[in-house]
Design an enzyme around this catalytic site. Structure first.
Site, PDB file in Angstrom:
ATOM      1  NE  ARG A  73      -1.785  -4.010   7.670  1.00  0.00           N
ATOM      2  CZ  ARG A  73      -0.464  -3.976   7.474  1.00  0.00           C
ATOM      3  NH1 ARG A  73       0.041  -3.231   6.502  1.00  0.00           N
ATOM      4  NH2 ARG A  73       0.346  -4.676   8.228  1.00  0.00           N
ATOM      5  NE  ARG A 142       1.779  -0.299   2.386  1.00  0.00           N
ATOM      6  CZ  ARG A 142       2.388  -1.177   3.198  1.00  0.00           C
ATOM      7  NH1 ARG A 142       1.971  -1.331   4.436  1.00  0.00           N
ATOM      8  NH2 ARG A 142       3.414  -1.886   2.769  1.00  0.00           N
ATOM      9  CE  LYS A 205       6.060  -1.182   4.497  1.00  0.00           C
ATOM     10  NZ  LYS A 205       6.108  -1.777   5.853  1.00  0.00           N
TER      11      LYS A 205
END
Ligand code: SRM
Ligand code: SF4
Length: 554
Positions: A73, A142, A205
């Protein structure tokens, strides 16, 4: 009170800043997979170990290990990619990724099916495009989202620049990625530190997004940290700051829940990085490290209180929040087709069903986008709705782009009903290890069925948000849709109804664990009643929230 840390905490603590034994795991030719702790660490480098679930049983019967491969990713803030980068990804997909690219709900590109012995070459090829995968996954900040449709081009440019700066400022400091994948030599004698994250990074996360009202195309309320741009006379004056959004839940665990973000307040532009660092370090120091199901920022805030949290962020950042400015969202989907920015350039938004790009019998999307990238002079913008904007097309360049758009069949993909154009699905089977039911592969069929029902009830043009997730982790942000299916078992879903049309109100569970026939029957009845009973122009989600869910409320 004695507490037990989650095993992931021990892996992080012992990892020497995310190195672990990744080098040794990669070199082990006896297996297509990695050692278990390295699978956890690999995520921080932007990759997940997976296996082809369509082949699991057959391989188990043949006493073979699962068909391991890797998903990769990107970290692409705001989803912005140049044509040269697109062409490089096209080549990487053809060489290493089974001829397929996948645009994600967080404006990233994913490759699936990369085999272990080609993982390093693939990451190196990605790096050569000047895109990296650092912190695309793992317990860190992220990929940072930004509204993708640049109608107000100037404000968009500023907000995008702020998002890129924030993404850089929140990167981990470790050189592990450069050493493992890019062969950088460690500098002897330099003690390594993670000034922002510390040696065990975040409890979980952490997701950040920027939005430009009135369009809520990033679902701003779904993120741990959100910045709502306040534009005054065309100038980005500051941001309303939101915290504590998050959608992941676990079936049967009532302690887990989806949560829409809360408002902390307003800050003038230029203070967002200090605020972000303070939010992040507060979560680092106060988030639960025992049970990963309860580690996201939303639970920290609910445990300690929003006022306490605001005070802590103010104290750590030195920034005082002003009351939030009034904001109104009036849409959330992408603006398909041609739109013109204030700078006079054109933007062309393409529909890519569930973000999947491959040359398949029904359409050669990978090749079509390669043709566009070969002539396009502006950039590409991946939207948080898994679509792609061909952005910044000068009036002179438009005829050539338009020709390719029509001749390759990309234009035909826009000839769908609003419900089909706006529907989202997560990846789910066959690559996602957590999937309980189909999502991406089910989306075309299910969205067409919902469209038929709307047509049957005389509202074929209704813009209704429809989302499918293969499990309750909620990767297609189903809990903010008007109608959502959440996977429970093969062919069976929980049906959620009642989100609003702009991604602000969460939906609620309406029917549990039902199959397609029952889902369609329930929707048929519900659409029928809505048509008869709705207030003028009342959206389906609002009607469901007001009437249908009130009937089943405990
Ligand atoms: Fe997600 C885990 C795919 C956006 C909540 N997500 C996964 C994994 C990596 C499965 C795993 O842990 O092994 C999936 C990989 C599937 C595959 O084969 O590619 C996966 N998530 C995706 C993507 C690709 C869905 C898509 O169809 O586009 C999205 C990639 C985003 C990116 O580029 O970074 C994706 N995931 C989301 C979102 C939406 C968002 O962030 O805007 C959510 C809900 C918002 C949130 O985080 O609360 C989301 N994914 C999760 C969760 C639940 C987290 C939680 O708090 O409980 C998991 C599982 C976990 O973390 O344990 C998960
Ligand atoms: Fe996988 Fe569940 Fe996310 Fe879908 S929602 S991609 S099934 S983790």
């Amino acid at each position: 009170m004695m507490t037990t840390l989650s095993p992931v905490e021990t892996i992080k603590a012992n990892s020497r800043f995310l190195r672990g034994t990744l080098v040794e795991s990669l070199a082990d030719a006896h297996t297509g997979g990695l050692r278990e702790p390295d699978q956890t660490l690999l995520k921080f480098h932007g990759s997940y170990q997976q296996d082809d679930r369509d082949l699991r049983e057959e391989r188990a019967e043949a006493k073979l290990e699962p068909a391991h491969s890797f998903m990769i990713r990107t970290r692409t803030p705001g989803g912005v990619v140049t044509p040269a980068q697109w062409l490089a990804f096209d080549a990487i997909a053809r060489r290493y990724g089974g001829g397929s690219l996948r645009l994600t709900t967080r404006q990233a590109i994913q490759l699936h099916g990369v085999i272990k012995r080609e993982l390093k070459s693939t990451l190196q090829a990605i790096n050569q495009t000047l895109i990296d995968t650092i912190a695309a996954c793992g317990d860190v900040n992220r990929n940072v989202l930004v509204s993708a449709n640049p109608v107000d081009s100037d404000a968009h440019r500023i907000v995008y620049a702020d998002a890129v700066a924030l993404s850089e400022a929140l990167l981990p400091a470790t050189r592990a990625y450069h050493e493992i994948w890019l062969d950088e030599q460690p500098v002897a004698g330099t003690p390594e530190v993670e000034p922002l994250y510390g040696p065990t990074y975040l409890p979980r996360k952490f997701k950040t997004a920027f939005v430009l009202p009135p369009q809520n195309d990033v679902d701003i309320h779904a993120h741990d940290l959100g910045f709502v741009a306040i534009v005054v006379d065309g100038v980005v004056a500051g941001y309303n700051v939101l915290v504590g959004g998050g959608l992941g839940t676990t079936h049967g665990d009532a302690r887990t829940y989806a949560r829409a973000a809360s408002v902390l307040g307003y800050v003038p532009r230029g203070q967002e990085i200090e605020v972000a660092k303070a939010v992040l370090t507060t979560q680092r120091d106060h988030g639960s490290r025992e049970d990963r199901r309860l580690s996201r920022l939303k639970y920290t805030i609910d445990r300690l209180g929003l006022d306490w949290f605001r005070g802590e962020v103010e104290q750590r950042s030195g920034v005082k929040f002003a009351p939030a400015k009034a904001v109104r969202f009036t849409s959330r989907g992408d603006r398909f087709g041609w739109t013109r920015g204030v700078d006079g350039n054109w933007h062309l938004t393409l529909r890519l069903v569930a973000g999947r790009i491959a040359d398949r019998s029904e359409a050669s999307l990978l090749s079509a986008l390669r043709q566009l990238a070969q002539v396009h002079q502006g950039d590409f913008r991946i939207t948080a709705n898994q679509n792609l904007v061909v952005a910044g097309i000068s009036p002179e360049a438009r005829p050539e782009i338009e020709r390719i758009f029509i001749e390759t069949g990309l234009a035909a993909l826009l000839e769908r009903s609003p419900v089909e154009l706006n529907a989202l699905a997560c990846v789910a089977l066959p690559t996602c290890p957590l999937a309980m039911a189909e999502a991406e592969r089910y989306l075309p069929r299910f969205s067409a069925q919902v469209q038929s029902l709307l047509a049957r009830h005389g509202v074929p043009e209704e813009v209704l948000s429809l989302r499918i997730s293969g499990c309750p982790n909620g990767c297609s942000r189903p809990f903010l849709a008007e109608v959502a299916l959440v996977g429970k078992a093969p062919g069976r879903y929980n049906l959620h109804l009642g989100g609003d049309a702009f991604g602000v109100r969460l939906n609620r569970l309406y029917r549990e664990n039902i199959d397609e026939a029952e889902i369609l029957a329930v929707l048929d009845r519900s659409f029928g009643r809505w048509r008869l009973e709705r207030g003028s122009a009342e959206a389906f989600g609002d009607y469901a929230d007001r009437v249908l869910l009130a009937e089943v409320a405990p």
